[in-house]
Design a protein around this motif. Structure first.
Motif, PDB file in Angstrom:
ATOM      1  N   PHE A  69     -21.399 -17.045 -25.993  1.00 30.64           N
ATOM      2  CA  PHE A  69     -22.207 -15.995 -25.363  1.00 30.64           C
ATOM      3  C   PHE A  69     -21.311 -14.940 -24.725  1.00 30.64           C
ATOM      4  O   PHE A  69     -21.535 -13.739 -24.888  1.00 30.64           O
ATOM      5  CB  PHE A  69     -23.124 -16.625 -24.319  1.00 30.64           C
ATOM      6  N   TYR A  70     -20.278 -15.383 -24.007  1.00 34.42           N
ATOM      7  CA  TYR A  70     -19.357 -14.440 -23.363  1.00 34.42           C
ATOM      8  C   TYR A  70     -18.587 -13.626 -24.408  1.00 34.42           C
ATOM      9  O   TYR A  70     -18.355 -12.432 -24.221  1.00 34.42           O
ATOM     10  CB  TYR A  70     -18.374 -15.169 -22.457  1.00 34.42           C
ATOM     11  N   ALA A  71     -18.186 -14.250 -25.496  1.00 32.23           N
ATOM     12  CA  ALA A  71     -17.476 -13.528 -26.551  1.00 32.23           C
ATOM     13  C   ALA A  71     -18.377 -12.462 -27.177  1.00 32.23           C
ATOM     14  O   ALA A  71     -17.939 -11.326 -27.419  1.00 32.23           O
ATOM     15  CB  ALA A  71     -16.982 -14.499 -27.609  1.00 32.23           C
ATOM     16  N   ASP A  72     -19.636 -12.806 -27.424  1.00 33.06           N
ATOM     17  CA  ASP A  72     -20.566 -11.821 -27.992  1.00 33.06           C
ATOM     18  C   ASP A  72     -20.826 -10.672 -27.028  1.00 33.06           C
ATOM     19  O   ASP A  72     -20.876  -9.512 -27.436  1.00 33.06           O
ATOM     20  CB  ASP A  72     -21.888 -12.495 -28.355  1.00 33.06           C
ATOM     21  N   LEU A  73     -20.983 -10.989 -25.753  1.00 28.74           N
ATOM     22  CA  LEU A  73     -21.188  -9.922 -24.770  1.00 28.74           C
ATOM     23  C   LEU A  73     -19.953  -9.033 -24.635  1.00 28.74           C
ATOM     24  O   LEU A  73     -20.066  -7.831 -24.433  1.00 28.74           O
ATOM     25  CB  LEU A  73     -21.533 -10.511 -23.405  1.00 28.74           C
TER      26      LEU A  73
ATOM     27  N   LYS B 195     -17.895  -8.292 -27.002  1.00 34.12           N
ATOM     28  CA  LYS B 195     -17.916  -7.371 -28.152  1.00 34.12           C
ATOM     29  C   LYS B 195     -18.981  -6.302 -27.966  1.00 34.12           C
ATOM     30  O   LYS B 195     -18.775  -5.142 -28.309  1.00 34.12           O
ATOM     31  CB  LYS B 195     -18.174  -8.152 -29.432  1.00 34.12           C
ATOM     32  N   GLN B 196     -20.133  -6.683 -27.429  1.00 36.35           N
ATOM     33  CA  GLN B 196     -21.231  -5.739 -27.234  1.00 36.35           C
ATOM     34  C   GLN B 196     -20.858  -4.660 -26.220  1.00 36.35           C
ATOM     35  O   GLN B 196     -21.125  -3.482 -26.438  1.00 36.35           O
ATOM     36  CB  GLN B 196     -22.477  -6.482 -26.758  1.00 36.35           C
ATOM     37  N   TYR B 197     -20.242  -5.050 -25.120  1.00 41.18           N
ATOM     38  CA  TYR B 197     -19.862  -4.090 -24.082  1.00 41.18           C
ATOM     39  C   TYR B 197     -18.462  -3.528 -24.273  1.00 41.18           C
ATOM     40  O   TYR B 197     -18.009  -2.716 -23.465  1.00 41.18           O
ATOM     41  CB  TYR B 197     -19.987  -4.735 -22.699  1.00 41.18           C
ATOM     42  N   LYS B 198     -17.758  -3.983 -25.302  1.00 41.95           N
ATOM     43  CA  LYS B 198     -16.393  -3.520 -25.606  1.00 41.95           C
ATOM     44  C   LYS B 198     -15.481  -3.662 -24.390  1.00 41.95           C
ATOM     45  O   LYS B 198     -14.770  -2.739 -24.000  1.00 41.95           O
ATOM     46  CB  LYS B 198     -16.408  -2.083 -26.100  1.00 41.95           C
ATOM     47  N   SER B 199     -15.523  -4.857 -23.785  1.00 38.72           N
ATOM     48  CA  SER B 199     -14.725  -5.122 -22.599  1.00 38.72           C
ATOM     49  C   SER B 199     -14.269  -6.577 -22.600  1.00 38.72           C
ATOM     50  O   SER B 199     -15.011  -7.467 -23.007  1.00 38.72           O
ATOM     51  CB  SER B 199     -15.552  -4.844 -21.345  1.00 38.72           C
ATOM     52  N   ASP B 200     -13.047  -6.810 -22.139  1.00 35.96           N
ATOM     53  CA  ASP B 200     -12.522  -8.171 -22.005  1.00 35.96           C
ATOM     54  C   ASP B 200     -12.883  -8.792 -20.663  1.00 35.96           C
ATOM     55  O   ASP B 200     -12.672  -9.974 -20.449  1.00 35.96           O
ATOM     56  CB  ASP B 200     -10.998  -8.171 -22.150  1.00 35.96           C
TER      57      ASP B 200
END
Length: 109
Positions: free
Chosen positions: A56-60, A62-67
């Protein structure tokens, strides 16, 4: 009769000062990392999954373009670091900025 009017004016002035101080404090805060929309009292409680949260964190990320992501549940604030680069940058390079433990000179000698 004038006593209740004085009390009402005093309470109104106190409330206005409290609201104005909150607005000034809110403007001084640095911006937080991106996060999904939060609910009023629960925050992100129903957003964060229990099982396989890393996906879930990895997908978010990518969605927000932030690490770096931000979550809050019941007043507890979380910062999620999605990459080694972000972890090294925040924890190693800038760690002394965020550490709140006092230095004990006696232990160093």
């Amino acid at each position: 009769m004038a006593l209740w009017l004085v009390a009402l004016i005093g309470l109104t002035a106190t409330a206005l000062c409290y609201v104005a101080a909150g607005l000034v404090r809110a403007r001084r805060r640095p911006p937080l990392p991106p996060s999904p929309p939060r609910e009023f009292l629960l925050g992100h409680y129903r957003t964060v999954p229990i099982d396989e949260a890393f996906k879930f964190y990895a997908d978010l990320g990518k969605q927000y373009k932030s690490d770096v992501l931000f979550f809050e549940t019941f007043g507890t604030k979380w910062v999620v670091l999605n990459s080694l680069k972000a972890a090294v940058e925040l924890l190693d390079k800038r760690g002394s900025n965020y550490a709140d433990r006092p230095r004990f000179v006696l232990f160093e000698e």
